[in-house]
Design a protein around this motif. Structure first.
Motif: not given
Length: 277
Positions: A185-211
């Motif tokens: 991919t060609v992203l420009t930034d990574l460690c920045y926690g200002y994000c938004a997403f469609n709730r329909n894709f929450l399961d697709e993200l499969r989040l499990r991290s704690s930190g």
């Protein structure tokens, strides 16, 4: 939208078209509605704002008074604060939903908040004043126009940082090179926690991290799932009060391990339900 810094030291937040954005809360009964920000158009779907907080009582007032009217629900996820974070949140925004996180870490706090959110769009941001809520309409604009996941970038035109140390900048640059190579991919930034997403894709993200590595995990899983991702310029402000909970070296290592473990073709651990420890 034309946005410039205020020259008044007692007016620290940005100006819109030459006028400061007015408060959206604590209006006297019968008072006229505050002037809508340029670009603060009503989104096509309901919006939940998830704000993890731990001992951020001194920062909450500034953050909450900047929240634009396009946000329908504010969820404060409290990490067992020992100060007046919860009381201050209720005072500044009586409609706030206070939720206790189920375990330690920012990742757990975000997963708890996502599970509690009812909006069709979910926005996540920090409670320390380093992210200006007035940028939220820009994120929603891209969600309204076909993107599934929108992330802020300090490294594209219109973005920047007033708080990025040399070590953090070098680490972020190295990690974004890793993610671009591993995920093609060609992203420009990574460690920045200002994000938004469609709730329909929450399961697709499969989040499990704690930190703090949850931010990298979200992007990795969004890329692996083929979600349409947009980057929008964002200005990172200095923390308004207190000390950061981020540990650049140790958290950077966790982010790197997450990127490698979640790369395309790797066998990931079984997903954990959102909100669990």
């Amino acid at each position: 939208m034309s946005t410039t810094a205020s020259s008044d030291p007692h007016q620290p937040y940005p100006m819109t078209n030459g006028r400061p954005m007015r408060r959206a809360t604590d209006r006297p009964e019968g008072a006229p509605q505050p002037m809508r920000r340029a670009g603060d158009l009503a989104p096509r779907h309901t919006v939940s704002l998830v704000v993890p907080a731990h001992n951020e009582a001194r920062n909450i007032p500034w953050v909450f008074e900047q929240i634009p009217r396009c946000v329908d629900e504010v969820i404060l996820v409290d990490g067992s604060s020992s100060d007046a974070t919860l009381a201050m949140a209720r005072h500044c925004l009586p409609t706030v939903r206070n939720v206790q996180q189920t375990g330690p870490g920012k990742g757990n706090a975000l997963r708890t908040g996502f599970a509690a959110a009812t909006g069709e769009y979910i926005v996540m941001m920090d409670a320390d004043g380093s992210m200006w809520p007035g940028e939220i309409p820009h994120y929603l604009h891209f969600l309204d126009n076909g993107y599934d996941f929108v992330k802020g970038s300090r490294c594209i035109a219109g973005g920047g940082s007033l708080d990025l140390t040399r070590i953090r900048a070098l680490g972020n640059r190295a990690l974004i090179a890793v993610v671009n190579r591993l995920y093609h991919t060609v992203l420009t930034d990574l460690c920045y926690g200002y994000c938004a997403f469609n709730r329909n894709f929450l399961d697709e993200l499969r989040l499990r991290s704690s930190g703090f590595e949850i931010e990298a995990e979200m992007i990795a899983h969004a890329l692996r799932s083929g979600l349409r991702i947009a980057e929008v310029p964002s200005l990172e402000l200095p923390r308004r009060s207190g000390r950061s909970h981020l540990h650049a070296v140790s958290d950077g290592r966790r982010v790197l391990r997450t990127l490698i473990a979640e790369r395309p073709g790797a066998r990931s651990a079984a997903p954990v339900a959102v909100g669990e420890r």
